[in-house]
Design a protein around this motif. Sequence first.
Motif, PDB file in Angstrom:
ATOM      1  N   ALA A   1      -3.778   1.931  -2.117  1.00  0.00           N
ATOM      2  CA  ALA A   1      -4.735   0.910  -1.688  1.00  0.00           C
ATOM      3  C   ALA A   1      -5.746   0.519  -2.761  1.00  0.00           C
ATOM      4  O   ALA A   1      -6.287  -0.581  -2.748  1.00  0.00           O
ATOM      5  CB  ALA A   1      -5.484   1.408  -0.452  1.00  0.00           C
TER       6      ALA A   1
ATOM      7  N   CYS B   1       0.836  -1.207   0.000  1.00  0.00           N
ATOM      8  CA  CYS B   1       0.000   0.000   0.000  1.00  0.00           C
ATOM      9  C   CYS B   1       0.871   1.257   0.000  1.00  0.00           C
ATOM     10  O   CYS B   1       0.561   2.237  -0.692  1.00  0.00           O
ATOM     11  CB  CYS B   1      -0.920   0.008   1.216  1.00  0.00           C
ATOM     12  N   ASP B   2       1.944   1.248   0.799  1.00  0.00           N
ATOM     13  CA  ASP B   2       2.857   2.394   0.805  1.00  0.00           C
ATOM     14  C   ASP B   2       3.428   2.649  -0.579  1.00  0.00           C
ATOM     15  O   ASP B   2       3.646   3.795  -0.982  1.00  0.00           O
ATOM     16  CB  ASP B   2       4.001   2.150   1.795  1.00  0.00           C
TER      17      ASP B   2
ATOM     18  N   PHE C   1      -5.512   1.775   5.407  1.00  0.00           N
ATOM     19  CA  PHE C   1      -4.516   2.662   4.813  1.00  0.00           C
ATOM     20  C   PHE C   1      -5.184   3.735   3.965  1.00  0.00           C
ATOM     21  O   PHE C   1      -4.782   4.902   3.978  1.00  0.00           O
ATOM     22  CB  PHE C   1      -3.537   1.861   3.950  1.00  0.00           C
TER      23      PHE C   1
ATOM     24  N   GLY D   1       1.215   2.461   6.162  1.00  0.00           N
ATOM     25  CA  GLY D   1       0.743   1.245   5.495  1.00  0.00           C
ATOM     26  C   GLY D   1       1.365  -0.003   6.084  1.00  0.00           C
ATOM     27  O   GLY D   1       0.672  -0.979   6.379  1.00  0.00           O
TER      28      GLY D   1
END
Length: 506
Positions: free
Chosen positions: A109, A104-105, A155, A391
Motif C-alpha cells: 500500500a 496492493c496485494d 489494506f 487487498g
Amino acid sequence: MSSTPVPSGQAEIKKYDTYHINVDPDQDDKATEIKLLSFKRPHMRAFHCSWMGFFTAFFIWFAIAPLLPEIKNSLGISKQQIWTSNICSVAGTVFMRFINGPMCDKYGARVLMGVLLMLCSIPCACTGLVNSAASLSILRFFIGLGGSTFVCCQFWTSRMFTKEIAGTANALVGGWGNLGGGVTQIVMGTVLFPLFKLGMTPDKAWRTVCIVPAVVGFCLGFLIIRVSDDAPKGNYNEMKKNGTMPEVSAAASFRSGAANINTWILFLQYACCFGVELTMNNAAASYFKSKFELTTESAAAIASIFGWMNLFARGVGGFVSDKANARMGMRGRLIWQTGLLVVEGILVFVFSNSNSLGAAIFIMVFFSSIVQSAEGSTYGIVPYVNPPVTGSIAGVVGAGGNLGAVGFGLGFRQLETKQAFYLMGGTIIASGVFTFFVNIKGHAGLISGEDSEEVIAAYKKTAGGAPAQTLQVPEPDVEAVKEIEKAASEAGSAVEYNEFLGHLKD
C-alpha cells in the motif's frame, strides 16, 4: 507512548529485529494492540501514514464541494450540471478502487498511496482553469481518482494488525481519513475562501484557493513513500527477494476476491453507507443553503458537521464490531452490521422531513454517526472473507461505496430532493436484509451455522487451536538470506519506486 521492545518472533530475515508493540508471530508479526501516541516503525508509523494520506486525499477530493455555489454563479451553470460534476467526482475512483485492491496485494500500500496522492494533486492545482460545466466535470473526475487511496488505507492496516483488532484499526484510519471531508468543508468554505476574497474577487478566489491542498498533498505523498514500511517484516520487494513473501499475481488475486459472494454483499452494503457519506459531502452545503436560505460560509460550516463525526463514529463502529466478535464471533459482527443499516435508512426519512434548521442539524449529527459506524462495521468483516486476497476484496467493497454515490447522485440529479432522500433511505434498509446471506467459511452466519473451534479459540484467546493464518507466507529461502542485506538503505526506496513505475508501463 513507549514500551519495552519485544522479540519479533521467529529468527528469519526481516527489516526489524524487535518491535515496540506486541505482535502475533503466527499472524505474520502483526500487532495485537494499537498505541495511538506512538509513531514508531513499522506498525504505528504505517497506521498514522495511512490515515493522514487518506485524510489529505479526501481533503483534495472534496475541496471544490463547498465552493460549488460560487462556481455555479460564476460559470452560470444549472443544478443538473453541478450534480453531473458531483457524479464524475465519485465515478472516476470506482474503476481505480477495483485496480488498487490487487495492486496492493502485489506491491503493497505504501508506494500506491504516495503515487496516487501526488498524481491527484496535479488536477486539484488546475481548478482555476475551469471555464465550463464540461471542464468542471472532467477536472473533478481526475481529482476523484485520489479517493481510491481508501483501499490502500484499509489494506495497509489489515497488513499491520491482527484480525481480532482489524475492525478497530481499519475503522480508526478510515474514519480519520474520511474526516478530511468535514475539514475541507469548513477550511475551504469558511476559512480559506473568505481569506482569499480579502485580496481578490470571489471568482479569482475560488480559482486560486485549491492550490493550497494540492501542494500539501504532493509533499505528503512523497514523504509517505520515504518514511514508512509495507509490512511488519519490511517492504514487499525485499520480502520477495529473501523468500519471506511469495510473488503475487494481481489478476489471480482479483479473481479470487471477486468470485466470493460475500464480497458483493459487502459491496452493496458499503454502497449504502460510504456512498451515502459521499453524496452528503457533495450535497449538504447546497441543500442547507437553498432550503434554509443561508450564506455559502454558513452552509459550508453546517455541512462540515457530517464529516466531523468521523472523528469518533467510524472508530466506534469498528470497536463495537470487534467487541461483538469477542463475545459472539462473526454472528456478533453481523448483528451489529444489520442494526446499523436499518437505523441509518430510517434516519434518512426523518432527516428529509425536518423543516427547522435546528432539528435538521440535530438529526444530521445522529444520522452521520450511524452512517460512519456502518462503514467501520463493514471493514471489520472484510479481513475475514478470504484473508490471502484481502487487498482485492477491500478494493471491490470500497468501489461499492463510490458506485453507491454515483447511484444516489443520479437520484438527486433527476428527482426532487425529498424523493431522492426517500429512494436512498429505502435502498439502505433493503441492503441490511442481505446480511442474512453472508456465509464466511469457518464462521457462523446471522441465523445459521457455527464458528469452528479454531475460530472460537482465536477470538476468545483461549488455549488450543492454532490461530488462523491471515497471510499465506512460505518458508524463507536460506540461500537467499545469505545474499540479501537485513535492512534496506534509503536508496532502496527510490529503486523500488522506479521498479513500480516500470511495472505500470508494462
